[in-house]
Design a protein around this motif. Structure first.
Motif, PDB file in Angstrom:
ATOM      1  N   PRO A   1       0.830  -1.206   0.000  1.00  0.00           N
ATOM      2  CA  PRO A   1       0.000   0.000   0.000  1.00  0.00           C
ATOM      3  C   PRO A   1       0.867   1.260   0.000  1.00  0.00           C
ATOM      4  CG  PRO A   1       0.062  -0.955   2.193  1.00  0.00           C
ATOM      5  CD  PRO A   1       0.878  -1.860   1.316  1.00  0.00           C
ATOM      6  N   ASP A   2       1.446   1.567  -1.154  1.00  0.00           N
ATOM      7  CA  ASP A   2       2.444   2.634  -1.253  1.00  0.00           C
ATOM      8  C   ASP A   2       1.958   3.857  -2.033  1.00  0.00           C
ATOM      9  OD1 ASP A   2       2.288   1.600  -3.771  1.00  0.00           O
ATOM     10  OD2 ASP A   2       4.304   0.729  -3.785  1.00  0.00           O
ATOM     11  N   GLY A   3       0.663   3.904  -2.334  1.00  0.00           N
ATOM     12  CA  GLY A   3       0.146   5.076  -3.032  1.00  0.00           C
ATOM     13  C   GLY A   3       0.341   5.039  -4.535  1.00  0.00           C
ATOM     14  N   GLU A   4       0.916   3.942  -5.045  1.00  0.00           N
ATOM     15  CA  GLU A   4       1.067   3.815  -6.498  1.00  0.00           C
ATOM     16  C   GLU A   4      -0.220   3.254  -7.115  1.00  0.00           C
ATOM     17  OE1 GLU A   4       3.672   4.959  -8.198  1.00  0.00           O
ATOM     18  OE2 GLU A   4       4.504   5.659  -6.301  1.00  0.00           O
ATOM     19  N   PHE A   5      -0.203   3.094  -8.432  1.00  0.00           N
ATOM     20  CA  PHE A   5      -1.396   2.604  -9.124  1.00  0.00           C
ATOM     21  C   PHE A   5      -1.360   1.076  -9.193  1.00  0.00           C
ATOM     22  CE2 PHE A   5      -0.616   6.872 -10.745  1.00  0.00           C
ATOM     23  CZ  PHE A   5      -1.840   7.478 -10.483  1.00  0.00           C
TER      24      PHE A   5
END
Ligand SMILES: [Zn+2]
Length: 198
Positions: free
Chosen positions: A62-66
């Motif tokens: 859950p790193d904010g990427e797509f």
């Protein structure tokens, strides 16, 4: 109006009214020869399908990427509450071939190399097995990557919690496009077993 849609109009109307309640999620490759609905003979509303290059599941990050595959997984498990997830690989997979031959990329673009790097360590190990033929390496990595994706599925808290409660079951399968046979992974051994032929 003709063809399959015309035959299934009533079913689509019912699904539009009641919403979808598929019990099985399939993670499959984009390959046009390995379409889950065709392989399983399923109609509208029966399978929740996510397809990507080489049917890979990335680890929970859950790193904010797509993360399109992770988003579909989250929806399938948490909202639709599917009871089964099948990771379905297939023979002669171009994505797997690209992972084994990084100097011969599948396309000149920006994304496939990065995506396939998910299984780069496994590809490297398989490639180091010089006693295997190119075809044997290909089949081996196709199946190893399915087991790898099943392990990555378990890094998602929503998946591992429900699996422990026996409300969600994970399965592996490999479709042989040269014969049309679906091989199913034995969960105890990780081996892929050929279907019984009558
Ligand atoms: Zn493929």
């Amino acid at each position: 109006m003709s063809g399959r849609y015309a035959q299934e109009t009533a079913r689509y109307r019912e699904l539009a009214r009641a919403g979808q309640t598929p019990e099985t999620m399939i993670i499959a490759c984009c390959d046009s020869r390995a379409a889950p609905e065709a392989i399983f003979g399923s109609g509208p509303g029966e399978l929740f399908v996510v397809r990507n290059v080489a049917n890979l599941v990335p680890p929970y990050s859950p790193d904010g990427e797509f993360h399109s595959t992770s988003a579909a997984l989250e929806f399938g498990v948490q909202s639709l509450k599917v009871k089964n997830i099948v990771v379905m690989g297939h023979g002669r997979c171009g994505g797997i071939k690209a992972a084994l031959n990084p100097s011969d990329p599948l396309s000149p673009g920006d994304f496939i190399g990065k995506w396939m790097s998910l299984i780069a360590p496994a590809a490297s190990t398989v490639n180091s097995s010089t006693m295997l033929t190119a075809t044997e390496r290909q089949t081996a990595l196709e199946r190893i990557s399915i087991r790898f994706s099943l392990e990555n599925l378990r890094t998602f808290p929503c998946v591992s919690i429900l699996e422990k409660k026996e409300r969600l079951a994970l399965h592996g399968a490999w479709f042989d496009i040269s014969t049309g046979e679906l091989w199913v992974m034995n969960p105890a051994t990780g081996d892929f077993e050929r279907p019984e032929v009558d």
